[in-house]
Design a protein around this motif. Sequence first.
Motif, mmCIF file in Angstrom:
data_model
loop_
_atom_site.group_PDB
_atom_site.id
_atom_site.type_symbol
_atom_site.label_atom_id
_atom_site.label_comp_id
_atom_site.label_asym_id
_atom_site.label_seq_id
_atom_site.Cartn_x
_atom_site.Cartn_y
_atom_site.Cartn_z
ATOM 1 N N VAL A 143 -7.687 35.114 7.138
ATOM 2 C CA VAL A 143 -6.885 35.690 6.052
ATOM 3 C C VAL A 143 -6.922 37.212 6.111
ATOM 4 C CG1 VAL A 143 -6.755 35.958 3.544
ATOM 5 C CG2 VAL A 143 -7.062 33.693 4.534
ATOM 6 N N THR A 200 -2.235 39.016 -0.014
ATOM 7 C CA THR A 200 -3.037 38.057 0.743
ATOM 8 C C THR A 200 -4.519 38.413 0.659
ATOM 9 O OG1 THR A 200 -1.193 37.596 2.223
ATOM 10 C CG2 THR A 200 -3.384 37.076 3.048
ATOM 11 N N TYR A 218 3.076 38.081 -6.392
ATOM 12 C CA TYR A 218 3.102 37.332 -5.141
ATOM 13 C C TYR A 218 3.134 35.836 -5.432
ATOM 14 C CZ TYR A 218 1.488 36.198 -0.311
ATOM 15 O OH TYR A 218 1.353 35.733 0.966
ATOM 16 N N ALA A 252 -3.833 39.746 6.767
ATOM 17 C CA ALA A 252 -3.496 40.796 5.803
ATOM 18 C C ALA A 252 -3.405 42.153 6.494
ATOM 19 C CB ALA A 252 -4.538 40.827 4.684
#
Length: 162
Positions: free
Chosen positions: A46, A70, A120, A50
């Motif tokens: 992750v 993210t 988001y 990002a």
Amino acid sequence: MSDTPELPWPVPDERFRHWAGQFADMHHLVRDLVIPLGLPQAAESVLTTARELIRMSYFRYEFMMIGAGTSIIAIEAALADRYGKGNLAGYLKKAHADGHLTKEQYDLLDSFGRPIRNKYAHGDLTHVALTPPLAIGMLRTAITLLAELHATPSPGPSAGGN
């Protein structure tokens, strides 16, 4: 010959002209965002995604917001694992109270990170105004926090177990 139209090659996003004159400048912007060794694979993946989204925002400015969002989701998941059921605002307060976040990090995540995460999550991210230093600051905080949380054992819900 194909009847399918070809997608155009990416071109620099005009909105990034004040931050990077060429794509190579993006490497300079994110070079110190080093993902620590030893993180769980999901966290490493992750955070790397990002960082790369922020780097690729040279071509599409919104990638920067998605990269920052993210990283906030990665923080939320790590804090949920540490503190149990709750919400991002509560997790951030607990992490600050426990000394995992400095006042500056807490303010950055609470004032900018939470709204970005919410936009988001609800598909309204394109209306967020975010500068590269803010996005990079959020990702840097996510990297620091996840490295610290991974390095320190979670207290768990009960000391004695069941």
